[in-house]
Every structure is written in C-alpha cells, then in structure tokens.
Design an enzyme around this catalytic site. Sequence first.
Site, PDB file in Angstrom:
ATOM      1  N   CYS A 119      54.059  61.316  32.384  1.00 11.21           N
ATOM      2  CA  CYS A 119      52.906  61.102  31.515  1.00 11.21           C
ATOM      3  C   CYS A 119      53.198  59.884  30.647  1.00 11.21           C
ATOM      4  O   CYS A 119      54.306  59.354  30.676  1.00 11.21           O
ATOM      5  CB  CYS A 119      52.635  62.323  30.640  1.00 11.21           C
ATOM      6  SG  CYS A 119      50.957  62.306  29.947  1.00 11.21           S
ATOM      7  N   CYS A 121      52.126  59.718  27.137  1.00 11.79           N
ATOM      8  CA  CYS A 121      51.894  59.913  25.693  1.00 11.79           C
ATOM      9  C   CYS A 121      53.110  59.630  24.810  1.00 11.79           C
ATOM     10  O   CYS A 121      52.949  59.221  23.666  1.00 11.79           O
ATOM     11  CB  CYS A 121      51.345  61.301  25.412  1.00 11.79           C
ATOM     12  SG  CYS A 121      52.224  62.641  26.210  1.00 11.79           S
ATOM     13  N   LYS A 198      45.844  72.396  32.576  1.00 12.43           N
ATOM     14  CA  LYS A 198      46.471  72.162  31.274  1.00 12.43           C
ATOM     15  C   LYS A 198      45.374  72.070  30.232  1.00 12.43           C
ATOM     16  O   LYS A 198      44.459  71.243  30.333  1.00 12.43           O
ATOM     17  CB  LYS A 198      47.272  70.869  31.337  1.00 12.43           C
ATOM     18  CG  LYS A 198      47.911  70.488  30.027  1.00 12.43           C
ATOM     19  CD  LYS A 198      48.838  69.304  30.224  1.00 12.43           C
ATOM     20  CE  LYS A 198      49.427  68.841  28.929  1.00 12.43           C
ATOM     21  NZ  LYS A 198      50.255  67.640  29.134  1.00 12.43           N
ATOM     22  N   GLU A 236      40.304  72.607  39.230  1.00 13.50           N
ATOM     23  CA  GLU A 236      41.462  71.698  39.088  1.00 13.50           C
ATOM     24  C   GLU A 236      42.545  72.027  40.121  1.00 13.50           C
ATOM     25  O   GLU A 236      43.164  71.133  40.700  1.00 13.50           O
ATOM     26  CB  GLU A 236      42.045  71.799  37.671  1.00 13.50           C
ATOM     27  CG  GLU A 236      41.199  71.161  36.575  1.00 13.50           C
ATOM     28  CD  GLU A 236      41.320  69.637  36.554  1.00 13.50           C
ATOM     29  OE1 GLU A 236      42.043  69.080  37.403  1.00 13.50           O
ATOM     30  OE2 GLU A 236      40.669  68.997  35.700  1.00 13.50           O
ATOM     31  N   LYS A 251      49.293  75.885  31.808  1.00 10.88           N
ATOM     32  CA  LYS A 251      49.879  75.569  30.508  1.00 10.88           C
ATOM     33  C   LYS A 251      48.809  75.547  29.437  1.00 10.88           C
ATOM     34  O   LYS A 251      47.783  74.916  29.649  1.00 10.88           O
ATOM     35  CB  LYS A 251      50.542  74.196  30.627  1.00 10.88           C
ATOM     36  CG  LYS A 251      51.114  73.656  29.365  1.00 10.88           C
ATOM     37  CD  LYS A 251      51.689  72.290  29.636  1.00 10.88           C
ATOM     38  CE  LYS A 251      52.207  71.739  28.327  1.00 10.88           C
ATOM     39  NZ  LYS A 251      52.652  70.394  28.437  1.00 10.88           N
ATOM     40  N   SER A 277      55.763  75.023  23.373  1.00 11.13           N
ATOM     41  CA  SER A 277      56.491  74.913  22.102  1.00 11.13           C
ATOM     42  C   SER A 277      55.969  75.860  21.029  1.00 11.13           C
ATOM     43  O   SER A 277      56.758  76.513  20.344  1.00 11.13           O
ATOM     44  CB  SER A 277      56.421  73.462  21.619  1.00 11.13           C
ATOM     45  OG  SER A 277      55.082  73.029  21.498  1.00 11.13           O
ATOM     46  N   TYR A 316      61.733  77.165  26.501  1.00 15.93           N
ATOM     47  CA  TYR A 316      62.813  76.764  25.594  1.00 15.93           C
ATOM     48  C   TYR A 316      63.776  77.928  25.347  1.00 15.93           C
ATOM     49  O   TYR A 316      64.831  77.730  24.766  1.00 15.93           O
ATOM     50  CB  TYR A 316      62.214  76.238  24.276  1.00 15.93           C
ATOM     51  CG  TYR A 316      61.212  75.122  24.516  1.00 15.93           C
ATOM     52  CD1 TYR A 316      61.646  73.823  24.756  1.00 15.93           C
ATOM     53  CD2 TYR A 316      59.843  75.383  24.562  1.00 15.93           C
ATOM     54  CE1 TYR A 316      60.731  72.805  25.018  1.00 15.93           C
ATOM     55  CE2 TYR A 316      58.925  74.379  24.823  1.00 15.93           C
ATOM     56  CZ  TYR A 316      59.370  73.089  25.058  1.00 15.93           C
ATOM     57  OH  TYR A 316      58.471  72.093  25.331  1.00 15.93           O
TER      58      TYR A 316
END
Length: 327
Positions: A119, A121, A198, A236, A251, A277, A316
């Site tokens: 990506c 970003c 997403k 999608e 996600k 996150s 994580y």
Amino acid sequence: MFPIHRPRRLRNSASLRRMVQENVLTTNDLIYPLFAVPGESVAKEVRSMPGVYQLSVDKIVDEAKEVYDLGIPAIILFGIPETKDIEATGAWHDCGMIQKAATAVKEAVPDLVVIADTCLCEYTSHGHCGYLEVGDLTGRVLNDPTLELLKKTAVSQAKAGADIIAPSGMMDGFVQAIRGALDEAGFEDIPILSYAAKYASAYYGPFRDAAESSPQFGDRRTYQMDPANSREAIKEIDLDVAEGADMLMVKPALAYMDVIWQVKQASNLPVAAYNVSGEYSMVKAAALNDWIDERRVVMETLTSFKRAGADLILTYHAKDAARWLQA
Ligand code: PBG
Ligand code: ZN
C-alpha cells in the site's frame, strides 16, 4: 415432560469436552505484524499499542527469529520511511523499509514466510493509500495512476525476497494489476493475499500511530468499504478471485464475524481475518487495568475467528498466543 436431551452430558469432564470440541486454534494459523523503521538498534514502543514496537531492521531480524522459534509460520511487514512524498517513493524503492527488512529476514530465517503489505499510505506525504494530484485536498485518490505505483511496489517487494504480496489499498483492479506485473517480472509463483473486504474502520486508530500513516485531510471512505455493507463484501471477493487472488482477507475481524463467515461460504480460497490494532489495544487496556483475564479473552477471541471461518489470523497477540498454546 422431563428432558430427553441433556446437552450437558457432553460437558461432564475436560476430556469429554476435548472430544467434542469443534474448532481448534493452532500456532500454524497465526501471522505476526511487524513495523520496520530506519536506523539501528531502534525499538520504540507504540504509544497506543502496549507490547508493539517500531523496529529497525536488525531488531526485526531478532524478532523474526523469536517468532520462528515460537512456531509461528509467517510475519507481515509494514514500513515507515525516512521521508514521505507525493509519489510514495519509499513504497517502491529497492531500498525501501519493507524491501530491506524482507531481505534481511529471509537471509537470517529462510523458512519464515515473509508477507509484504502493499500500500502507499505509510509513504505518501498526505497519508492516503494512493496517488493524489499536488494540491488536491479532496482525498479522492486517483485509481489507475495509483495502480502503476503499486505494480512497482509489489515487484520490488518480491525482488527483495517477500514470499507473499498482500495488496491492502482497496483500489479497483489492484489484484489484476499486480498479478500481471509480478508475472511479467518472473514472479508468477508468488501468491497474493488480498485485503479483499477492508472496511473504513475506526478500529485502525492505533495502527496509524504505529505506521505513522494517518491521512492528513479527509478520510478513506472513497476507497475502503462502508461498515454497514456485507453484500458488497461478496462483490469485492468475487472480483479479487476473478483477478487472481490466492487468499482473501477480511478486516477488521471482531465487528465483522458475519462477513468472515459469508466470505468463507462464498469462496474456496483460504480466508484470513485481521484482528486489527484497535481490537488489540482495547484488550490490552482492559488487561493492564486488571479488568479482564487477558489470556482467556485473547484465546477465546482467536478461537472465535476460527469458528467464524477464518483459516489464518493476523494478530498482534500472535507471540503470546503461541506461548499459551505451548504451555
Ligand atoms: C492501510 C492499512 C490499515 C491497516 C493496515 N494497512 C488501515 C488504515 O490505515 O486504513 C490497519 C491495521 C490495523 O489496524 O491493525 N493500508
Ligand atoms: Zn493504505
């Protein structure tokens, strides 16, 4: 009438419960995200993600060894560049952070699968996931010019040693574009794990601290999906399957269990769930306050992703979960 059926009969002992357990979490299901930053011996904890660090390449290598020794089969790499610009140079440059980290990890731990997040970003001066003309403050990313930059990014990541390319920008035609570019560059055997469904989610907040990738204006709603939609997720998914995706991702995960389930039913590809996150940070915050039992909450959550249909889980919590699975 006294009950004939007593479901509690099969819950009478730990062994019995083990026999009828339907879903099992294993270390093989886990993928651990890592954030690569410039420098040496850097390990900077992310303010909003206790236990998660921005790491320089040497530290990433140490971490990769630990992850591999815990039995976790894969990491996914994000990069935070020295400088950002309008063309996202740090994303596709052969000396980009993901490229450097991928090469170093593959040299040190060849059997660990390295997934590259693809990506823009983290690398654009404005923090959007694609190309915008200078001075454009609408945040309406230009789709097809973005694909050109993403093609270069994917090829450069594969050249650096990435085993799997994970397009995450929600651009139309993304999978087809990078499949073509990878094939042309001789990487026809590199699989694509597409962030197919997403959503434009508030749960990404802490990640943007970790990846320093907040959009400087506007938001991502012109490319990421509306959280209210699930039929659109199937659209999608169908497109990405047709374009050549090898694996599909949903996600975030926790608020989208129904989408994970539907994607699983709608395709025969492996499905990954990204336990993002914000989901991590909420658990961590509560655990640090002693409000919840962290281990039990994490294991229940990860097992629930399996129940919802996920084959793979990006989380994580992966290192903790791997340790708890060993114990
Ligand atoms: C953007 C990207 C995001 C995440 C990974 N790549 C979300 C975003 O900033 O829109 C989120 C991961 C997380 O929250 O853990 N390409
Ligand atoms: Zn992005």
